[in-house]
Motif scaffolding. Structure first.
Motif, PDB file in Angstrom:
ATOM      1  N   LEU A   1       0.853  -1.180   0.000  1.00  0.00           N
ATOM      2  CA  LEU A   1       0.000   0.000   0.000  1.00  0.00           C
ATOM      3  C   LEU A   1       0.888   1.229   0.000  1.00  0.00           C
ATOM      4  O   LEU A   1       1.800   1.347   0.819  1.00  0.00           O
ATOM      5  N   GLY A   2       0.651   2.123  -0.918  1.00  0.00           N
ATOM      6  CA  GLY A   2       1.389   3.377  -0.918  1.00  0.00           C
ATOM      7  C   GLY A   2       0.599   4.426  -0.177  1.00  0.00           C
ATOM      8  O   GLY A   2      -0.582   4.619  -0.437  1.00  0.00           O
ATOM      9  N   LEU A   3       1.227   5.088   0.767  1.00  0.00           N
ATOM     10  CA  LEU A   3       0.565   6.139   1.521  1.00  0.00           C
ATOM     11  C   LEU A   3       1.225   7.442   1.085  1.00  0.00           C
ATOM     12  O   LEU A   3       2.398   7.679   1.370  1.00  0.00           O
ATOM     13  N   VAL A   4       0.481   8.263   0.360  1.00  0.00           N
ATOM     14  CA  VAL A   4       1.087   9.420  -0.281  1.00  0.00           C
ATOM     15  C   VAL A   4       0.508  10.698   0.305  1.00  0.00           C
ATOM     16  O   VAL A   4      -0.683  10.778   0.601  1.00  0.00           O
ATOM     17  N   GLY A   5       1.373  11.695   0.468  1.00  0.00           N
ATOM     18  CA  GLY A   5       0.888  12.993   0.918  1.00  0.00           C
ATOM     19  C   GLY A   5       2.063  13.892   1.243  1.00  0.00           C
ATOM     20  O   GLY A   5       3.203  13.435   1.338  1.00  0.00           O
ATOM     21  N   GLU A   6       1.764  15.176   1.407  1.00  0.00           N
ATOM     22  CA  GLU A   6       2.827  16.109   1.742  1.00  0.00           C
ATOM     23  C   GLU A   6       3.201  15.973   3.211  1.00  0.00           C
ATOM     24  O   GLU A   6       2.461  15.365   3.994  1.00  0.00           O
ATOM     25  N   SER A   7       4.322  16.590   3.585  1.00  0.00           N
ATOM     26  CA  SER A   7       4.716  16.457   4.995  1.00  0.00           C
ATOM     27  C   SER A   7       3.656  17.133   5.862  1.00  0.00           C
ATOM     28  O   SER A   7       3.092  18.154   5.509  1.00  0.00           O
ATOM     29  N   GLY A   8       3.387  16.530   6.983  1.00  0.00           N
ATOM     30  CA  GLY A   8       2.390  17.072   7.882  1.00  0.00           C
ATOM     31  C   GLY A   8       0.993  16.569   7.612  1.00  0.00           C
ATOM     32  O   GLY A   8       0.060  16.965   8.295  1.00  0.00           O
ATOM     33  N   CYS A   9       0.839  15.675   6.641  1.00  0.00           N
ATOM     34  CA  CYS A   9      -0.511  15.227   6.345  1.00  0.00           C
ATOM     35  C   CYS A   9      -0.933  14.101   7.272  1.00  0.00           C
ATOM     36  O   CYS A   9      -2.075  13.681   7.273  1.00  0.00           O
ATOM     37  N   GLY A  10       0.019  13.578   8.076  1.00  0.00           N
ATOM     38  CA  GLY A  10      -0.349  12.578   9.068  1.00  0.00           C
ATOM     39  C   GLY A  10       0.034  11.165   8.698  1.00  0.00           C
ATOM     40  O   GLY A  10      -0.275  10.239   9.424  1.00  0.00           O
ATOM     41  N   LYS A  11       0.759  10.981   7.594  1.00  0.00           N
ATOM     42  CA  LYS A  11       1.059   9.610   7.175  1.00  0.00           C
ATOM     43  C   LYS A  11       2.028   8.913   8.128  1.00  0.00           C
ATOM     44  O   LYS A  11       1.865   7.733   8.446  1.00  0.00           O
ATOM     45  N   THR A  12       3.013   9.677   8.634  1.00  0.00           N
ATOM     46  CA  THR A  12       3.952   9.071   9.570  1.00  0.00           C
ATOM     47  C   THR A  12       3.263   8.724  10.887  1.00  0.00           C
ATOM     48  O   THR A  12       3.457   7.633  11.429  1.00  0.00           O
TER      49      THR A  12
END
Lengths: 304, 322, 520, 319, 316
Positions: free
Chosen positions: B35-46
């Motif tokens: 699964l790829g979790l994509v988004g800009e920094s700060g979007c909550g993926k980490t």
């Protein structure tokens, strides 16, 4: 290493009120220090006994002791209440404590100031210019650090004689290397940052860079360090008085009062313990304030 | 389903008030899939990924009805002791910066043998031998020699290989790779990604690949979830998503990437404005202040992620593109 | 403060005690037994720990860097004098058996004890005595105490056990000088050890204890001399002198049992010890005095009115009460109790009179007071400041360590300073040294022809009665002109565990441990 | 197309750092290039190859160990300190880490006003006006005048840096990885801003980046750097289409490989332990990683040779 | 590496020479000298002059310093001007006391500081952490002489568990030896554990936020393993620095503690020597103290590179 979670805060927000952040210990400490300061400053205005008046019939009397004396004409009786009792020479402990606060605060605040200013300037220059001068300066600081401080204090005492000014000078001198190190380390850190390079790239002169770019950044860590030294200095004054190297009599100092009462610890513990407690509370307060400020600065540095 | 995350909401108290970096996220992951979790920094993926393993800082709170189900176990109700049996053994993690993710004062060999001793109960000697094998398997030449080195003595690429070897030591069933190549040079990025794909195929483990780079996700995942401001805004199989981007944010993100084929001085398509303030996210659709297609409804009402079917192409948008 | 009557009684009892002991008039021991009530059978064995105040300065009279009382306490256990004296100044034979004056009392014949050997095996004989005394009076050796022996011209051997002392003139206190505890002069050292230069750090004598070890700043240990010439002596196996400069530390050590006896001069602690039933206080009177010395050569103390004014302002009684907690007596003259001079005309505490005197003087007075930077030193400074303030005199106390105080005083670079007039068997030489206008030890710079005349005359005077009167007259002149102000008399204190027995009265501050034993 | 006036001429500069008494680190060992007016030159390479050192050497912060840096004919390594300070407004730099490049204790208004302050240009209110005008031009709300850097986002800080650099009206702007630490959406904004400003002010730029895609979007010409030396230089279209140096090829391939995975077996393994080899090996610096190397490659170091007009390469095989 | 050592050694030497030269100069300008001290209250001006000549104090300061230095190089530290004891003997008699006091007090301080620091960091901002911090601040704020007085009062006078004063050398048995140093060491340790614990705590908190700790957690390691195996070592640098400073100062003797507990240590020896202007003794002590300071610094450096391979790499 910025934690990704902390990166989420980007735009500006109203910070939490200062009072909540600092906690009750901080405010109690500030209150105590303010009280000590007020007493020291307004000592002359307070309804106190003379700090050097000896009531030689009532030595080491307990706190709250009522002394009844006849006045100078031997007519009527005067009652004096010794709120904290008297010391081994029949002097009012309360008055001596309050006048002694002047000494402790003077030593505690002025000595670190000397180190802060001189050490700060030397450290900034060494950290900024580096090179041979830095090596020499740091070597000199090493020598001062390697030199036992007590020896220097003794030397100053013997050479210049006892006196508050000389003691402050000597203690202040001893704090210079530490401040130099702190200032140098911080300056090194900041002068490697790009904003210093940027200022240079714009043609800013060294003196401006030091004063306007670096100084504002190292002031807070220096002050936090100075607050730590304040408590060390108050204790140092006490230790010197304990070794009979303190301010000359009859000027009272807390350390001198503790030392003065130590041989009566068994029968009249308050003679030693009351000044010890006051000193303890003051040092503790400075420590707590220093720690709170440090935490605050750290928190802010963390955002930078 | 290997992993099911339902209604996950993470609340972190800060000096400036509570923040919800992950705000109601649900997704599923099948065995052996990526699964790829994509988004800009700060979007909550980490934060999302760390929440799975319970690795968030103290004081962090998960929503009461949240469920993180790994292989039938409810991870967010598991005590620390139980989690420690999962961590590293069943679910492993790779971090963004291999320099900071390795202990600087411990030889890499020792760090590598730690999970072997801990989870598999190997003797120190066996673990050491196994560690060298693992290093060799991730393409590190002279593994035996390098096992005695400290992280700072290795290049970034080798460090990340060590980190991968460490994560795969106990052959976990799920690997969470949190931007595993962001801190690396382009040439090495490709190597590391290739290595990950290879191992993923060989060991048949599932993987969550976190990245801010849509191009990378395109090539290395079977499913993609795009996150914006703590929410999943679009999710689909990779092929479907790239063929058919429906959420304006996904498309804008894709278009903003500078491409090697672009002519010089071409003006890039950008997203206007800044990502939202996590303390005070905008009303309605969180992307609406930056969205070219935003309507009044977008600003007032939050769009749900539809349709319900977790395997379908889902979008949280009132005005999906066609 | 007077000595307590029961102590007087106990002294007489002690005299009786040792007479009863059947010791002949010639071979009396120089020590007294313990208190009569505790006259239990002495026990042998055990180690006594004694807390001393200062680091020892060395034990060779020439090379030692000073002679403090604590040195004498130690040396007293290892070495022996020719004679000891009792309270009335009568000689008690020790290494010598008798002293007879010959030829107008200008030549003295001393007969020595036979059969005594030093710890290093050297026999004790006339050579040892001659060697020791010749060495001290030889000007080339620059012995610091030589001024005390000025009348002694030579010492010569007559035969192996007889020596002759040749004096310049008849000198009444000569026999007492032979047993002068001041300095280490009375103790006869082994000539071998002196010649080899080891006497300084490892003294060798004939005494009941043998030197064992001296760790600077920590301890000095002496052990029992198995071949001591007096049978059954000493009782103790070992004495450990621990060096503990801090009086509080010494006291705590005693209370917590690390020490058996400690030297003490701090009033507060002596007061506590008196109250403590677990401790015994041993005392001894001395002469001399704790004083302020005034520099009479420079203003304002070149004017006797100012000196008198300060003396009137100074409340000695208050000082003795506050600083010494009555541990020392009030002093009106330095001659001690042996000579009764009454108050000798010393000014009483009277601030009114002091103010009048200052009015006469007319100028404002501000003075600097030197004092040692010890607790007591600064107390003295503070007290002087306090009392002078009441008559309008500003005092600035300056605390200095011992060396600088000495330097400033002997170079007369001071106005007023704390000082001490030592305790001695005979005060004549000390008065001469301190007040004769030609004396180098005259630190006050006081000069009075009438006093000079008296000081010379007392030296020559052979009639004890007349001489005593002369000394009183001297005290009277001093008390009128005030080159010194008394802070208090001398009294010496040792605090001990009750188990420590056999400690006699302290003489001139020297505590005698040779006969001590432990009831443990 | 361009006025052919040379703005910057860098001749054979070397940068060495003394790590310890007897060890020196050669960050840059002989780099030469020039930039014409209005042109944007890209400098690409892996991290640690010496790109930033080149930028700082041009800025004389610190000056290069040897070599010359000619800015519009003035040799910056030769001029006096005073002259250098007077010349500084002509060449400015924008750093990668915008947070570190701004003084945390200074308001951004004060930061942008610094060049005016140094030049003693105008009264306080005039300065504020000029600063706010510039803020508007780089896309920062002029209301932010009194904010401090930590109150802004990374992209906004980068704009502040650019504004500060542009206040002096520089003839040359050096951008040292200006977008590398920014998010994709913000990165595009800053690239567009730079493009916009380039057009508006006719800026000449040296653009340093490790991202080939970004460089392709921004630069007219591109120089590729490897371990302190240039290996190839040429117009960006030409160079990207026909890479000559094997290293350029690897770089370009890597970009493609991210999007097109291939089997592990042909994946090149990176065997370098340290990004900073202490001494440079004899021969071509790249030969250990090169899959086309020949005997000569490990013996002599290739010189930069012109292949065609405006195209230079340093390779024994491809020259 | 060899050159590195030589360089370090030369630097060490120059610090030693600088400090002793300074001491010489300082002692020379101080008013009063040993001759007055020796002469005592019976002193006369002539007597003192003669004494000064006999002691060689009338010679020029450079000649005296040269003589002293030449002596030191040959291993002769001179004799005390006051007691005529060889300086080396006096110092070596004091050394065991000082070293033992230093060791025991630092061990006690570490025994308190390390576990409390770790627990406080691990449970930071908890009630336990706050309680520990408050205690630490309280101990940091008490002067050493008050601490010593209180300890004596409780443990020696009231409970009678430990001797109040004095030093029992090892020859009197290990137990007696350690018992005699327990109270003085405790009064130093009780002051020093607090700053040690504070720095360990704050460094540890910083370390615990590092990614590699997260990475260790992700491996499934237990909290104990993470704290001790992963976090302690990289968090101990400031601790070691402070420890080094403390030890450096303690080589100079803890004068107050030594005098309260009647310990024959270097500090008391030195102060006594300064009071009596016993120049040779002062010089000997200062030399030893400076040497101690330099050696401790050297060891701290060495310890750094032992703990942190990154520093090791730089030193090579």
């Amino acid at each position: 290493m910025a934690h990704p979670i902390q990166n989420t805060e980007s735009a500006c927000h109203g910070p939490m009120p200062l009072s909540e952040k600092l906690g009750i210990g901080f405010w109690l400490s500030v209150g105590w220090i303010a009280l000590v300061f007020a007493c020291a400053i307004f000592a002359d205005l307070l309804p106190l006994a003379e700090y050097d008046a000896m009531d030689w019939k009532n030595q080491a009397s307990p706190p709250g002791f009522r002394a009844i004396r006849s006045d100078s004409h031997g007519q009527s009786a005067i009652t004096t209440v010794y709120v904290f009792g008297t010391d081994t020479m029949g002097r009012d402990i309360l008055a001596r404590l309050i006048y002694g606060a002047r000494i402790s605060l003077a030593v505690g605040l002025i000595a670190p100031m000397i180190g802060l200013v001189i050490g700060g300037i030397i450290g900034m220059l060494a950290g900024f210019y580096r090179g041979r001068a830095e090596t020499i300066v740091m070597a000199i600081m090493d020598v001062i650090l390697a030199f036992p401080g007590l020896v220097l204090l003794l030397a100053v005492y013997f050479y210049l004689g006892p006196g508050l000014d000389k003691m402050i000078f000597a203690l202040g001198f001893l704090t210079i290397p530490a401040f130099t190190r702190v200032a140098r380390a911080n300056t090194l850190n900041f002068s490697q940052r790009d904003f210093v390079t940027a200022a240079r790239a714009l043609g800013q002169s060294d003196i401006h860079i030091l004063a306007r770019e670096i100084l504002p950044n190292i002031v807070m860590p220096m002050i936090v360090y100075a607050l730590l030294i304040v408590s060390y200095m108050i204790v140092a004054e006490g230790s010197l008085s304990f070794l009979a190297l303190g301010v000359p009599p009859p000027t009272p100092s807390w350390g001198g009062m503790i030392a003065g009462g130590k041989e009566m610890l068994d029968e009249a513990a308050h003679v030693s313990l009351i000044p010890a407690l006051v000193m303890f509370l003051t040092v503790l307060s400075f420590n707590l304030i220093g720690d709170a400020v440090r935490a605050l600065v750290d928190a802010r540095e963390g955002q930078l | 389903m290997l992993l099911m995350v339902n209604r996950l909401r993470v609340r972190i108290p800060t000096d400036r008030g509570p923040v919800c970096p992950v705000d109601g996220v649900s997704f599923t992951l099948e065995r052996g899939k990526t699964l790829g979790l994509v988004g800009e920094s700060g979007c909550g993926k980490t934060v999302l990924c760390r929440a799975i393993l319970g690795l968030l800082p103290k004081g962090t709170m998960l929503s009461k009805d949240a469920e993180i189900i790994f292989d039938g176990q409810l991870l967010n109700r598991l005590p620390e002791r139980g989690l420690n049996k999962i961590r590293g053994r069943e679910v492993a993690m790779i971090f963004q910066d291999p320099m900071t993710a390795l202990n600087p004062v411990m030889t890499v060999g020792r760090q590598l043998s730690e999970p072997l001793v801990h989870h598999l109960g190997m003797t120190a000697k066996d673990a050491k031998r196994k560690a060298t094998q693992l290093m060799a398997a991730t393409g590190i030449p002279n593994a035996e020699q390098r096992a005695r080195l400290y992280p700072h003595q290795l290049s970034g690429g080798l460090r990340q290989r060590i980190a991968i070897a460490m994560a795969l030591a106990c052959e976990p069933r799920l690997l969470i790779a949190d931007e595993p190549t962001t801190a690396l040079d382009a040439t090495i990025q490709a190597d590391i990604l290739d290595l990950l794909s290879f191992l993923h195929n060989e060991k048949r483990m599932a993987m969550i690949l976190i990245t801010h780079d849509l191009r990378m996700a395109a090539a290395r995942t079977q499913n993609i979830a795009v996150m914006y401001a703590g929410k999943i805004v679009e999710t689909a199989t990779t092929g479907e998503l790239f063929a058919n981007m429906r959420m304006p944010y996904t498309r804008a993100l894709f278009n903003a990437i500078p491409r090697i084929g672009n002519p010089t001085h071409r003006v890039l398509k950008t997203i206007v404005g800044q990502p939202p303030n996590p303390i005070d996210p905008p009303q309605g659709c969180r992307f609406s202040p930056r969205c070219l297609y935003a309507s009044l409804k977008c600003k007032a009402e939050e769009p749900p992620l539809l349709p319900e079917d977790p395997l379908a192409h889902r979008t949280a948008c009132w005005h999906p593109l066609t | 403060m007077n000595r307590r009557p029961e102590q007087k009684k106990s002294f007489e009892a002690r005299c009786r005690n040792y007479l009863f002991a059947g010791i002949t008039a010639v071979i009396v021991t120089f020590v007294f037994a313990g208190e009569p009530v505790q006259a239990a059978e002495p026990k042998h064995g055990g180690t006594l720990s004694f807390g001393a105040e200062d680091e020892f300065a060395g034990f060779d009279v020439i090379k030692a860097s000073g002679f403090a009382i604590c040195d004498a306490v130690v040396l007293n256990t290892i070495l022996e004098p020719l004679f000891d004296t009792d309270d009335k100044g009568n000689l008690i034979p020790a290494l010598a058996l008798s002293a007879e004056p010959l030829k107008d009392r200008k030549l003295w014949k001393i007969t020595l004890r036979q059969g005594v050997t030093f710890h290093d095996g050297t026999p004790f004989n006339a050579d040892a005595v001659v060697h020791h005394w010749s060495r001290m009076i030889d000007p080339a050796n620059r012995f610091r105490g030589r001024s005390f022996f000025e009348p002694i011209q030579s010492v010569s051997k007559v035969n192996d056990f007889t020596v002759h002392f040749q004096l310049a003139h008849a000198w009444l206190p000569f026999p007492q000088i032979l047993s002068e505890t001041r300095g280490l002069s009375m103790f006869i050292p082994s000539p071998k050890a002196v010649a080899e230069g080891t006497q300084l750090r490892a003294p060798v004598g004939t005494g009941p204890f043998v030197f064992k070890q001296w760790i600077s700043g920590d301890r000095l240990v002496v052990k029992k001399n198995p071949d001591y010439w007096q049978k059954d002596r000493p009782y103790l196996d070992e004495i450990v002198f621990k060096i503990m400069p801090d009086h509080q530390t010494r006291f705590v050590s005693l209370k917590s049992g690390q020490m058996d006896a400690i030297w003490m001069d701090r009033g507060t602690i002596i007061e506590q010890a008196q109250k403590d039933s677990n401790l015994v206080l041993h005392q001894g009177e001395g002469n001399g005095a704790e004083i302020f010395v005034l520099n009479t050569t420079i203003p304002p103390f070149d004017d006797p009115r100012v000196r008198r004014a300060i003396a009137h302002a100074w409340n000695q009684e208050a000082c003795v009460t506050m600083s010494y907690k009555n541990a020392i007596p009030v002093a009106m003259h330095p001659l001690g109790e042996g000579i009764d001079c009454k108050e000798a005309g010393y000014p009483t505490y009277d601030p009114q009179k002091a103010k009048q005197l200052l009015n006469d003087y007319g100028k404002p007075v501000a003075i600097e007071c030197l004092h040692s930077n010890t607790k007591r030193g600064s107390e003295q400074g503070e007290l002087l400041q306090h009392f002078c303030k009441q008559i309008g005199v500003v005092v600035k106390p300056v605390g200095l360590s011992f060396g600088p105080v000495v330097k400033k005083v002997i170079t007369k670079d001071y106005q007023i300073s704390t000082w001490r007039m030592p305790s001695a068997t005979d005060m004549g030489p000390i008065l001469f040294g301190n007040f004769h206008s030609q004396s180098r030890g005259n630190v006050s710079g006081y000069s009075n022809p009438a006093l000079d005349e008296l000081l010379v005359a007392q030296r020559m005077e052979t009639d004890a009665q007349k001489r005593s009167q002369m000394l009183c007259d001297i005290a009277g002149i001093i008390n009128r002109d005030i080159p010194i102000i008394y802070r208090g008399g001398r009294r010496f204190h040792v605090i001990a565990d009750p188990a420590v027995k056999g400690i006699p009265e302290i003489k001139n501050g020297v505590i005698q441990l040779t006969e001590a034993w432990l009831e443990k | 197309m361009f006025n052919q006036r040379t703005i910057l001429d860098v001749q054979n500069i070397r940068v060495e750092f003394r790590i310890e008494k007897r060890k020196t680190l050669r960050a840059v060992s002989g780099v030469s290039f020039d930039i014409k007016q209005g042109e944007t030159l890209g400098l690409v390479g892996e991290s640690g190859c010496g790109k930033s050192s080149v930028a700082r050497a041009i800025m004389q912060l610190p000056p290069p160990t040897s070599g010359r840096v000619l800015l519009e004919g003035d040799d910056l390594t030769e001029v006096s300190k005073k002259q250098l300070r007077q010349l500084r407004p002509k060449f400015q730099i924008v750093f990668q880490d915008s947070i570190s490049a701004l003084n945390p204790r200074q308001t951004i208004g004060a930061a942008i006003a610094m060049p005016l302050h140094i030049a003693n240009n105008g009264s306080r209110s005039e300065q504020k006006f000029m600063v706010q005008k510039m803020m508007a031009q780089v896309g920062i709300d002029p209301e932010y005048y009194n904010l401090r850097p930590f109150e802004l986002s990374g992209g906004q800080c980068q704009r502040v840096q650019i504004a500060r650099a542009l206040m002096t009206n520089p003839h040359l702007l050096i951008c040292d990885e200006p977008v590398s630490s920014l998010d994709v959406s913000v990165q595009a904004q800053i690239i567009n801003l730079l493009e916009d400003l380039r057009c508006r002010y006719g800026l000449t730029m040296l653009f340093i980046s490790h991202d080939l895609a970004v460089v392709k979007n921004v630069c007219d010409r591109v120089a590729v750097m490897y371990m302190g030396k240039l290996c190839e230089i040429g117009s960006s279209d030409d160079l990207y289409r026909f890479p000559l140096h094997p290293y350029t090829e690897i770089l370009l391939n890597a970009v493609a490989r991210i999007e097109q995975p291939r089997a592990l077996s042909d994946a090149q393994t990176d065997v370098m332990d340290s990004p900073f080899p202490a001494g440079s090996p004899p021969g071509c610096r790249f030969h250990q990683r090169c899959n086309m190397k020949q005997g000569i490659c490990s013996e002599t170091e290739p010189e930069m040779k012109r292949v065609r007009s405006d195209r230079w390469v340093a390779c024994h095989v491809r020259e | 590496m060899f050159r590195h050592l030589i360089k370090k050694f030369l630097r060490l030497l120059s610090v030693l020479v600088a400090v002793t030269a300074l001491t010489f100069l300082m002692m020379d300008v101080l008013p009063g000298d040993v001759a007055y001290e020796i002469a005592g209250a019976d002193a006369t001006v002539e007597g003192v002059k003669a004494l000064r000549e006999a002691l060689g104090l009338d010679r020029h300061i450079f000649i005296r310093y040269g003589d002293w230095l030449a002596g030191v190089v040959q291993g002769d530290f001179g004799r005390s001007l006051l007691t005529h004891e060889p300086v080396a003997n006096a110092i070596f008699a004091c050394l065991p006391v000082t070293l033992e006091l230093m060791m025991i007090s630092q061990i006690l301080a570490l025994v308190l500081a390390i576990p409390i620091g770790i627990i406080s960091a691990y449970r930071s901002r908890s009630g336990l952490d706050r309680a520990f911090s408050a205690t630490a601040f309280a101990f940091m704020s008490a002067p050493v002489f008050v601490m010593a007085m209180v300890l004596i009062y409780i443990f020696a006078l009231k409970l009678r568990w430990l001797p109040a004063t004095g030093f029992a050398p090892l020859s009197e048995g290990l137990l007696a030896n350690i018992r005699s140093l327990m109270l003085p060491a405790a009064s130093l340790a009780l002051l020093e554990w607090a700053p040690l614990m504070r720095v360990l705590r704050s460094d540890m908190i910083a370390t615990l936020q590092e990614t590699f700790i997260l990475s260790a957690k992700a491996k499934g390691l237990s909290a104990r393993k993470i704290l001790f195996d992963h976090a302690l070592k990289p968090s101990s640098f400031t601790l070691i620095t402070i420890l080094g400073i403390h030890i450096g100062h303690l080589v100079g003797g803890a004068v107050i503690v030594e005098s309260i507990f009647a310990l024959p240590g270097i500090g008391r020896l030195l102060v006594g020597a300064i009071y009596s202007r016993d120049l040779n003794m002062v010089q000997g002590c200062i030399l030893l103290i400076t040497l101690g300071y330099v050696v401790v610094n050297f060891l701290v450096d060495a310890l750094y590179s032992f703990l942190d391979p990154r520093v090791r790499a730089q030193a090579d």
